[in-house]
Design a protein around this motif. Structure first.
Motif, mmCIF file in Angstrom:
data_model
loop_
_atom_site.group_PDB
_atom_site.id
_atom_site.type_symbol
_atom_site.label_atom_id
_atom_site.label_comp_id
_atom_site.label_asym_id
_atom_site.label_seq_id
_atom_site.Cartn_x
_atom_site.Cartn_y
_atom_site.Cartn_z
ATOM 1 N N ALA A 29 93.222 8.897 0.974
ATOM 2 C CA ALA A 29 92.448 9.433 -0.147
ATOM 3 C C ALA A 29 93.353 9.679 -1.362
ATOM 4 N N MET A 30 94.593 10.132 -1.122
ATOM 5 C CA MET A 30 95.526 10.360 -2.222
ATOM 6 C C MET A 30 95.844 9.043 -2.935
ATOM 7 N N TYR A 31 96.068 7.976 -2.169
ATOM 8 C CA TYR A 31 96.362 6.687 -2.799
ATOM 9 C C TYR A 31 95.148 6.133 -3.543
ATOM 10 N N VAL A 32 93.955 6.426 -3.067
ATOM 11 C CA VAL A 32 92.751 6.053 -3.812
ATOM 12 C C VAL A 32 92.721 6.838 -5.125
ATOM 13 N N ALA A 33 93.058 8.132 -5.068
ATOM 14 C CA ALA A 33 93.109 8.958 -6.287
ATOM 15 C C ALA A 33 94.097 8.369 -7.286
ATOM 16 N N LYS A 34 95.273 7.967 -6.807
ATOM 17 C CA LYS A 34 96.268 7.359 -7.700
ATOM 18 C C LYS A 34 95.728 6.082 -8.321
ATOM 19 N N SER A 35 95.025 5.280 -7.549
ATOM 20 C CA SER A 35 94.507 4.013 -8.069
ATOM 21 C C SER A 35 93.408 4.230 -9.103
ATOM 22 N N LEU A 36 92.761 5.378 -9.066
ATOM 23 C CA LEU A 36 91.712 5.695 -10.041
ATOM 24 C C LEU A 36 92.283 6.211 -11.358
ATOM 25 N N GLY A 37 93.594 6.403 -11.409
ATOM 26 C CA GLY A 37 94.205 6.808 -12.666
ATOM 27 C C GLY A 37 94.893 8.151 -12.640
ATOM 28 N N LYS A 38 95.185 8.670 -11.494
ATOM 29 C CA LYS A 38 95.868 9.951 -11.329
ATOM 30 C C LYS A 38 95.056 11.089 -11.924
ATOM 31 N N GLY A 39 95.534 12.314 -11.730
ATOM 32 C CA GLY A 39 94.796 13.468 -12.220
ATOM 33 C C GLY A 39 93.449 13.619 -11.547
ATOM 34 N N ARG A 40 93.378 13.190 -10.287
ATOM 35 C CA ARG A 40 92.096 13.165 -9.583
ATOM 36 C C ARG A 40 92.201 13.808 -8.203
ATOM 37 N N VAL A 41 91.035 14.225 -7.709
ATOM 38 C CA VAL A 41 90.899 14.705 -6.338
ATOM 39 C C VAL A 41 89.944 13.753 -5.639
#
Length: 122
Positions: free
Chosen positions: A92-104
Motif C-alpha cells: 500500500a505504501m508503494y501504491v501511495a508513492k506511485s500516486l504522487g507521495k503525500g498520500r495514505v
C-alpha cells in the motif's frame, strides 16, 4: 532531518499506548492499538502526514520539502499474521508513492490498495 528526529515527530502524532519503530532507512512502522477505525485512525494518519510534510530547515540555511507516503494494513481485517500485514502495508505504501507521495493508501483484498478518502477506513 535525521531519522531519529522523524521518529520523535511520529511519536508526537500517536497516542501513549501506540508504538513507533524505525524499520530501516526512511521507513517506519506504527502500531496503533485499540484504535477506532473511523475518525480516530483518520486523525492520526492526517497528523502524521501534516507533521512530516512540514518544510525542514537544514544546517546551511536551505529548506528541504519532504513528502510522506503511508501504507496501512489493519489487524485482523487485512490479516491476523504479522508478516502478511507488513507485506500488505508495504504494498500500500508503494501504491501511495506511485500516486504522487503525500498520500495514505489502505491495503485491500488481493493486494489491491485504495487511497484514503474522508470517512471510515474499516
Amino acid at each position: 532531518m535525521s531519522t531519529k528526529a522523524d521518529e520523535v515527530q511520529l511519536l508526537g502524532c500517536v497516542r501513549v499506548n501506540d508504538t513507533v519503530s524505525r524499520l530501516g532507512g526512511d521507513e517506519f512502522v506504527m502500531v496503533l492499538s485499540d484504535i477506532d477505525c473511523g475518525s480516530e485512525l483518520e486523525g492520526v494518519l492526517r497528523r502524521v502526514l501534516s507533521s512530516l510534510s512540514e518544510p525542514v530547515a537544514l544546517q546551511d540555511g536551505a529548506v528541504a520539502n519532504v513528502t510522506v507516503s503511508i501504507g496501512v494494513a489493519i489487524f485482523p481485517d487485512d490479516s491476523a499474521e504479522k508478516g502478511i500485514l507488513m507485506r500488505k502495508a508495504d504494498h500500500a505504501m508503494y501504491v501511495a508513492k506511485s500516486l504522487g507521495k503525500g498520500r495514505v493508501v489502505l491495503a485491500q483484498e488481493d493486494d489491491a490498495a485504495a487511497e484514503l478518502q474522508t470517512g471510515s477506513p474499516c
